[in-house]
Design an enzyme around this catalytic site. Structure first.
Site, PDB file in Angstrom:
ATOM      1  N   GLU A  45      44.326  38.705-118.252  1.00  0.00           N
ATOM      2  CA  GLU A  45      45.521  38.010-117.777  1.00  0.00           C
ATOM      3  C   GLU A  45      45.456  36.520-118.146  1.00  0.00           C
ATOM      4  O   GLU A  45      44.420  35.876-117.969  1.00  0.00           O
ATOM      5  CB  GLU A  45      45.607  38.175-116.261  1.00  0.00           C
ATOM      6  CG  GLU A  45      46.857  37.616-115.623  1.00  0.00           C
ATOM      7  CD  GLU A  45      46.955  37.944-114.145  1.00  0.00           C
ATOM      8  OE1 GLU A  45      48.033  37.721-113.559  1.00  0.00           O
ATOM      9  OE2 GLU A  45      45.962  38.429-113.567  1.00  0.00           O
ATOM     10  N   LYS A 114      55.254  39.539-115.319  1.00  0.00           N
ATOM     11  CA  LYS A 114      54.592  40.173-114.181  1.00  0.00           C
ATOM     12  C   LYS A 114      55.586  40.428-113.064  1.00  0.00           C
ATOM     13  O   LYS A 114      56.406  39.556-112.730  1.00  0.00           O
ATOM     14  CB  LYS A 114      53.445  39.280-113.691  1.00  0.00           C
ATOM     15  CG  LYS A 114      52.494  39.950-112.698  1.00  0.00           C
ATOM     16  CD  LYS A 114      51.269  39.076-112.459  1.00  0.00           C
ATOM     17  CE  LYS A 114      50.259  39.736-111.533  1.00  0.00           C
ATOM     18  NZ  LYS A 114      49.058  38.899-111.320  1.00  0.00           N
ATOM     19  N   CYS A 175      47.386  43.034-113.500  1.00  0.00           N
ATOM     20  CA  CYS A 175      46.505  42.777-112.356  1.00  0.00           C
ATOM     21  C   CYS A 175      47.027  43.324-111.029  1.00  0.00           C
ATOM     22  O   CYS A 175      46.884  44.493-110.734  1.00  0.00           O
ATOM     23  CB  CYS A 175      46.215  41.276-112.255  1.00  0.00           C
ATOM     24  SG  CYS A 175      44.740  40.911-111.230  1.00  0.00           S
ATOM     25  N   PRO A 355      16.927  20.552-103.144  1.00  0.00           N
ATOM     26  CA  PRO A 355      16.042  20.254-102.014  1.00  0.00           C
ATOM     27  C   PRO A 355      15.516  21.581-101.451  1.00  0.00           C
ATOM     28  O   PRO A 355      16.274  22.364-100.887  1.00  0.00           O
ATOM     29  CB  PRO A 355      16.966  19.545-101.019  1.00  0.00           C
ATOM     30  CG  PRO A 355      18.115  19.037-101.852  1.00  0.00           C
ATOM     31  CD  PRO A 355      18.305  20.072-102.913  1.00  0.00           C
ATOM     32  N   LEU A 356      14.237  21.848-101.659  1.00  0.00           N
ATOM     33  CA  LEU A 356      13.625  23.124-101.284  1.00  0.00           C
ATOM     34  C   LEU A 356      12.841  22.938 -99.989  1.00  0.00           C
ATOM     35  O   LEU A 356      11.794  22.294 -99.971  1.00  0.00           O
ATOM     36  CB  LEU A 356      12.703  23.605-102.412  1.00  0.00           C
ATOM     37  CG  LEU A 356      12.033  24.967-102.230  1.00  0.00           C
ATOM     38  CD1 LEU A 356      13.064  26.084-102.110  1.00  0.00           C
ATOM     39  CD2 LEU A 356      11.090  25.248-103.405  1.00  0.00           C
ATOM     40  N   SER A 357      13.369  23.511 -98.899  1.00  0.00           N
ATOM     41  CA  SER A 357      12.798  23.268 -97.570  1.00  0.00           C
ATOM     42  C   SER A 357      11.724  24.270 -97.180  1.00  0.00           C
ATOM     43  O   SER A 357      11.011  24.069 -96.197  1.00  0.00           O
ATOM     44  CB  SER A 357      13.909  23.314 -96.519  1.00  0.00           C
ATOM     45  OG  SER A 357      14.402  24.644 -96.390  1.00  0.00           O
ATOM     46  N   GLY A 358      11.634  25.381 -97.922  1.00  0.00           N
ATOM     47  CA  GLY A 358      10.714  26.436 -97.526  1.00  0.00           C
ATOM     48  C   GLY A 358      11.342  27.446 -96.591  1.00  0.00           C
ATOM     49  O   GLY A 358      10.667  28.339 -96.082  1.00  0.00           O
ATOM     50  N   GLY A 359      12.666  27.320 -96.368  1.00  0.00           N
ATOM     51  CA  GLY A 359      13.399  28.292 -95.549  1.00  0.00           C
ATOM     52  C   GLY A 359      14.112  29.316 -96.414  1.00  0.00           C
ATOM     53  O   GLY A 359      14.096  29.250 -97.651  1.00  0.00           O
ATOM     54  N   ILE A 360      14.786  30.266 -95.758  1.00  0.00           N
ATOM     55  CA  ILE A 360      15.414  31.369 -96.481  1.00  0.00           C
ATOM     56  C   ILE A 360      16.541  30.892 -97.397  1.00  0.00           C
ATOM     57  O   ILE A 360      16.647  31.319 -98.558  1.00  0.00           O
ATOM     58  CB  ILE A 360      15.938  32.426 -95.480  1.00  0.00           C
ATOM     59  CG1 ILE A 360      14.760  33.260 -94.949  1.00  0.00           C
ATOM     60  CG2 ILE A 360      16.967  33.353 -96.126  1.00  0.00           C
ATOM     61  CD1 ILE A 360      15.141  34.293 -93.930  1.00  0.00           C
ATOM     62  N   ASP A 361      17.390  29.994 -96.921  1.00  0.00           N
ATOM     63  CA  ASP A 361      18.572  29.618 -97.699  1.00  0.00           C
ATOM     64  C   ASP A 361      18.215  28.897 -98.995  1.00  0.00           C
ATOM     65  O   ASP A 361      18.679  29.268-100.082  1.00  0.00           O
ATOM     66  CB  ASP A 361      19.506  28.750 -96.847  1.00  0.00           C
ATOM     67  CG  ASP A 361      20.104  29.516 -95.682  1.00  0.00           C
ATOM     68  OD1 ASP A 361      20.159  30.754 -95.765  1.00  0.00           O
ATOM     69  OD2 ASP A 361      20.521  28.885 -94.700  1.00  0.00           O
ATOM     70  N   SER A 362      17.411  27.847 -98.906  1.00  0.00           N
ATOM     71  CA  SER A 362      17.059  27.124-100.126  1.00  0.00           C
ATOM     72  C   SER A 362      16.185  27.985-101.036  1.00  0.00           C
ATOM     73  O   SER A 362      16.280  27.892-102.270  1.00  0.00           O
ATOM     74  CB  SER A 362      16.358  25.808 -99.797  1.00  0.00           C
ATOM     75  OG  SER A 362      15.151  26.023 -99.101  1.00  0.00           O
TER      76      SER A 362
END
Length: 694
Positions: A45, A114, A175, A355-362
């Site tokens: 499309e 369309k 579509c 920024p890597l915090s050591g938690g699940i999200d990052s």
């Protein structure tokens, strides 16, 4: 006999307003289709200008440049002896339409506008286009002079018609028309149309692909026929990832399946199918034939061309296949990774900083970047010259060949652990180990000096020094001190993104990645202008529950053993002081609700369209085994208070990959006020009345 027709459909990674690149990709798809013997080629499309032009559709330049691209297509020898079906905006009698332009051998056969426009969720087609409301009606369209000079035509048919070739009949859907309750293919099929085409601009949502496949197959299951679907793929300039899945179906069964996630800019599917299979399938359905005898006929545009060859008895035809669907974890691994790659190469940056915090999200965000590096290495191994050229430009090395995902990660991905006096050694170790396993360039730094400097300025000006609540401070003081830490991390993230490569003697800058999930955004459990404020966020549309499952997938498929300890640790912001060296603060305690509850609230609020009272009424039945009505009322009230108090944060939410239909993205998907009466007095009184009655 003229019964075996060869048709092609494609998935193209088009880019809004990239007329040059879009034209090149269209030409490549036509060349591939012709080389495989196709006599008809269908594209996505609005492929000429790119689907995501948004308010640029209002500009006359967009129309002009679309016709200039069409001129190039019409006059090229590459488009000879194949019916080409392309998408572009067209202005007819001062009204803008989303159209298919179908042409053959320098002649436009039909411009088909369309009929049903997509206008829900992320779609706003009614803002820019008008639906064609004249069923089975065709008008004259006066061509622009630049097109007249190529085609020799002054006018062409414009409207709701079908094409009658020497051997079959084709009808177009665009579509949304496939998803409409009164899809055109129903009446077209009854009127003898044997091949249905659908050009789509359909974006990825977790667990959505099967719905699209089921709709295509069901379109021909009851009525017989061949259904060809083309779709856009990739990031064309915003939060959406168009996920390809081009396909060809016949008589309710899939015969050709395109990839859902891939770094190939051009993917073409070709199938040879027997028209007699359609005719014999329809012959048995008496109810269909009775309805067909009474149908109101479509205008037919006669085309002196055949999709089959006269002597085709020995031509092999395609057989049905079983569609393979990705698991949600695979979708998270692949979709956002492909989106990140498109964003990186098209923004002409040199990589990402997280920024890597050591938690699940990052950690999940880091894994998605690692998955991206996997996809790049795999694409290069499979001979994708475009990906190789992009990778060499990004790393600034014309001889580079990405073969090892960890080595590529080292070049394009910087992770940064920003410790404070409130950070534990456990999260520091987890972040460091994960960075080692994925190969990122990892930085450890401490923000305490910056935090003390900022708080010191406040103390000098006011003569007051705020304290954490564990040291006798008020909740307002404690929250302010937490927010200072969070916001300084954002400032430092951007500083290091701009200058890290410079400090290492390398050119370019880095895109900052955010890592707030969809549930935290909904609840507002984030600091405004903290590390959730970034350039883009690949997990902003994904729930905590799905991210945990994705982490488990990465442990098993990427052998990232560092993720095991991350999975088992309770989520924490680490912004309050440690107790005996251990983390005392946890996310779910801070929020006053679990992540599982948040997902339920999110789906009821957005997908089920539930306000406070309706949500309460639904949850007293859903949670009757675990909560009393009074407890449900308390939970619902707490959620809506927190949601409405924090809604203002959604106005500055980092652009996030759209993956969930309950996303609270304020930009255009979830349009609501951001200044609420947070007491919800009338609504909560209705809940209380029911609680007392129960």
């Amino acid at each position: 006999m003229g019964r075996a027709v060869t048709v092609a459909t494609c998935a193209l990674n088009q880019w809004a307003l990239d007329f040059e690149g879009n034209l090149e990709r269209i030409f490549r798809s036509i060349d591939i289709a012709k080389s495989k013997g196709a006599r008809y080629r269908l594209g996505p499309e609005l492929e000429i200008c790119g689907y995501g032009c948004s308010d640029h559709y209002y500009e006359s330049d967009t129309l002009l440049h679309s016709f200039q691209v069409l001129e190039k297509l019409l006059e090229s020898p590459a488009t000879q002896d194949i019916i080409c079906d392309v998408g572009m905006p067209v202005l007819h009698r001062n009204v803008r339409y989303n159209c298919r332009v179908i042409f053959l051998n320098k002649k436009i056969l039909l411009i088909r506008p369309k009929i049903s426009l997509a206008n829900g969720g992320n779609y706003r087609e009614l803002r820019w286009f008008t639906p064609w409301s004249k069923a089975r009606h065709v008008e004259e369209y006066f061509l622009p002079r630049i097109i007249q000079e190529v085609t020799g035509q002054e006018t062409v048919p414009f409207g709701d018609a079908v094409l009658a070739t020497k051997d079959t009949c084709l009808g177009a859907e665009i579509c949304e028309e496939l998803w409409a309750p009164n899809s055109p293919h129903i009446e077209m099929g009854l009127d003898g149309v044997e091949i249905f085409t659908n050009s789509s601009g359909s974006h990825h949502v977790l667990r959505k692909a099967h719905a699209r496949v089921d709709l295509v197959n069901s379109a021909t299951a009851k009525n017989g026929g061949i259904y060809i679907l083309a779709n856009q793929k990739g990031c064309d300039g915003d939060r959406l990832y168009y996920d390809g899945c081009a396909m060809i179906s016949m008589n309710g069964e899939t015969v050709a399946q395109g990839s859902q996630f891939s770094l190939d800019d051009v993917e073409v599917l070709v199938a040879t199918l027997d028209l007699e299979d359609v005719r014999s399938y329809r012959a048995e359905i008496s109810s269909r034939n009775l309805a067909a005898s009474k149908v109101n006929p479509y205008p037919r545009v006669k085309v002196n061309f055949a999709l089959s060859c006269p002597d085709d008895v020995a031509v092999p035809t395609c057989m049905p296949i079983q569609w393979r669907h990705h698991s949600p974890e695979e979708e998270i691994s692949l979709g956002p990774a492909c989106w990140l790659w498109d964003y990186l190469r098209r923004s002409k940056q040199a990589g990402f900083l997280l920024p890597l915090s050591g938690g699940i999200d990052s950690s999940a965000t880091a894994c998605i970047v690692y998955s991206m590096c996997h996809q790049v290495c795999l694409a290069v191994k499979n001979g994708n010259a475009d990906v190789l050229a992009d990778a060499r430009r990004i790393v600034n090395d014309e001889t580079y060949i990405p073969e090892d995902p960890r080595e590529l990660c080292k070049r394009v991905f910087t992770t940064c652990y920003m410790a404070s006096e409130n950070s534990s050694q456990d999260t520091c170790n987890r972040a460091k180990l994960l960075a080692e396993q994925i190969g990122s360039y990892h930085i450890n730094l401490n923000i305490d000096a910056a935090v003390k400097a900022v708080v010191g300025i406040f103390s000098v000006v006011t003569g007051r020094t705020p304290r954490f609540s564990v040291y006798g401070g008020s909740s307002r003081e404690s929250l302010a001190l937490q927010n200072v830490q969070a916001r300084i991390r954002m400032v430092l993230a951007y500083l290091f993104a701009q200058l890290t490569l410079w400090a290492r003697g390398m050119p370019g800058g880095l895109l900052v990645l955010g890592s707030a999930n969809v549930d935290e955004s909904l609840r507002g459990y984030l600091t405004k202008y903290d590390c959730s404020s970034a350039d883009i966020n690949p997990i902003g549309g994904i729930s905590k529950t799905d991210l945990k499952n994705f982490i488990q997938y990465c442990i098993e498929n990427f052998q990232l053993t560092a993720l095991r300890s991350i999975m088992s640790a309770p989520p924490t912001a680490e912004l309050e002081p440690l107790v005996d060296g251990q983390v005392a603060q946890t996310d779910e305690t801070d929020m006053g609700m679990t992540y599982a509850e948040l997902s339920v609230y999110g789906k009821l609020r957005k997908i089920a369209k539930a306000g406070p009272y309706s949500m309460f009424c639904k949850l007293i039945h859903m949670w009757k085994e675990i909560c009393t009505p009074r407890e449900v009322a308390s939970k619902v009230k707490h959620f809506f208070r927190m949601y409405s108090v924090n809604r203002h944060k959604m106005t500055t939410l980092t652009p996030s990959y759209h993956a969930e239909n309950y996303s609270p993205d304020d930009n255009r998907f979830d349009l609501r006020p951001f200044l609420y009466n947070t007491s919800w007095s009338w609504q909560f009184r209705c809940i209380d009345k029911q609680v007392n009655a129960l």
